[in-house]
Design an enzyme around this catalytic site. Sequence first.
Site, PDB file in Angstrom:
ATOM      1  N   CYS A  87       0.829  -1.223   0.000  1.00  0.00           N
ATOM      2  CA  CYS A  87       0.000   0.000   0.000  1.00  0.00           C
ATOM      3  C   CYS A  87       0.857   1.263   0.000  1.00  0.00           C
ATOM      4  CB  CYS A  87      -0.951  -0.008   1.189  1.00  0.00           C
ATOM      5  SG  CYS A  87      -0.219  -0.600   2.702  1.00  0.00           S
TER       6      CYS A  87
ATOM      7  N   HIS B 228      -3.273   6.169   4.635  1.00  0.00           N
ATOM      8  CA  HIS B 228      -1.821   6.325   4.851  1.00  0.00           C
ATOM      9  C   HIS B 228      -1.400   7.714   4.344  1.00  0.00           C
ATOM     10  CE1 HIS B 228      -1.505   2.270   6.071  1.00  0.00           C
ATOM     11  NE2 HIS B 228      -0.866   1.720   5.060  1.00  0.00           N
TER      12      HIS B 228
HETATM   13  C1  2RA Z   1       0.765  -2.037   6.652  1.00  0.00           C
HETATM   14  N1  2RA Z   1       1.682  -1.845   4.412  1.00  0.00           N
HETATM   15  O1  2RA Z   1       0.356  -0.872   6.513  1.00  0.00           O
HETATM   16  C2  2RA Z   1       1.414  -2.770   5.503  1.00  0.00           C
HETATM   17  C3  2RA Z   1       0.598  -3.940   5.044  1.00  0.00           C
HETATM   18  N2  2RA Z   1      -0.673  -3.561   4.574  1.00  0.00           N
HETATM   19  O2  2RA Z   1       0.681  -2.699   7.713  1.00  0.00           O
END
Ligand code: 2RA
Length: 325
Positions: free
Chosen positions: A129, A237
């Site tokens: 991601c 994120h």
């Molecule tokens: C996380 N990128 O954010 C890793 C797995 N999705 O934990």
Amino acid sequence: MKVAVVGATGEVGRMFLRLFEEYNLINEIQELRLFASERSKGQKIKVGSKHYIVEKLEEEKMKEKYDYILFSAGGSVSEKFASIAEKAGNVVIDNSSFFRMKENIPLVVPEINGDILKGYKGIIANPNCSTIQMVLALNNIYRSLIIKEIVVSTYQAVSGAGNKGLMELINQQQGNTEIKHFPKMINNNVIPIIGDILESGFTKEEEKMIEETKKIFDDKKIKIYPTTVRVPVLYGHSESIFFRTEKDASVNELIELIEKTPNVKYSEEYISPIEVAGTDYTYVSRLRKPEEKTFLMWVIADNIRVGAATNAIRILLKHKELNSI
Ligand code: 2RA
């Protein structure tokens, strides 16, 4: 089409099913099979106007012929069952990290390197991601100005760690101070470790950003220096990205390049995670140019959608289009 979802009861698996409806794929799916572990067998899940019963994942079921099988059930499940499915002649889109760096396996962000799917059959790896949103935001800039080095700090939502991550933060916010999933308290805290710490001192998550970016851009020379951090946010994120380019450009020229990138939006007003949860765009804001060929930006995306399920659906749609399925 005949489609299967392995890991259908997890965060990303359920998002696959939701996106089948949102992208009107459900109308093209004549047969949909949902697979999960023994523990989830028998669960009923509504997709569109129908209810589907979750089946226990078994080898024999992966030997059947499907048009597409979407996996999001962890690396060990993919290692065993995606390989069986591939040997049976299936196209598998795998969200785990297991196959991403394998030499002959395409690692795809359709807006960047989707064309490599023409004539391809087998396992297709969905990138991590935190990699997807970064390469999407930088792709047009990389192609036009050649990016030489990237320094990125991530602020990753707890949903990136699946349902366990979500429940840990929610429980701690409700006063339960038990630490089961993350290495330290995540409520009112940040944790600068995601995944194992490697010999190099970087973490597995940071290594993924380095290696996957090189593979997706097909550029072994580009330098990437990541620090990945878990923050007490449920979905979305965020990434603070610094990068240097070979050729210079003005901020306005960068904005034009960003705005010409499919599924990427530029905003003069800064964007925060809570505003992007539930959307399929990667958002760029806080663009700055302190000196020649040197830039900083703030990049945000829904990690379960853009960072996993939506990118996988976009891979399916691109493969379907290029191979007239
Ligand atoms: C996380 N990128 O954010 C890793 C797995 N999705 O934990």
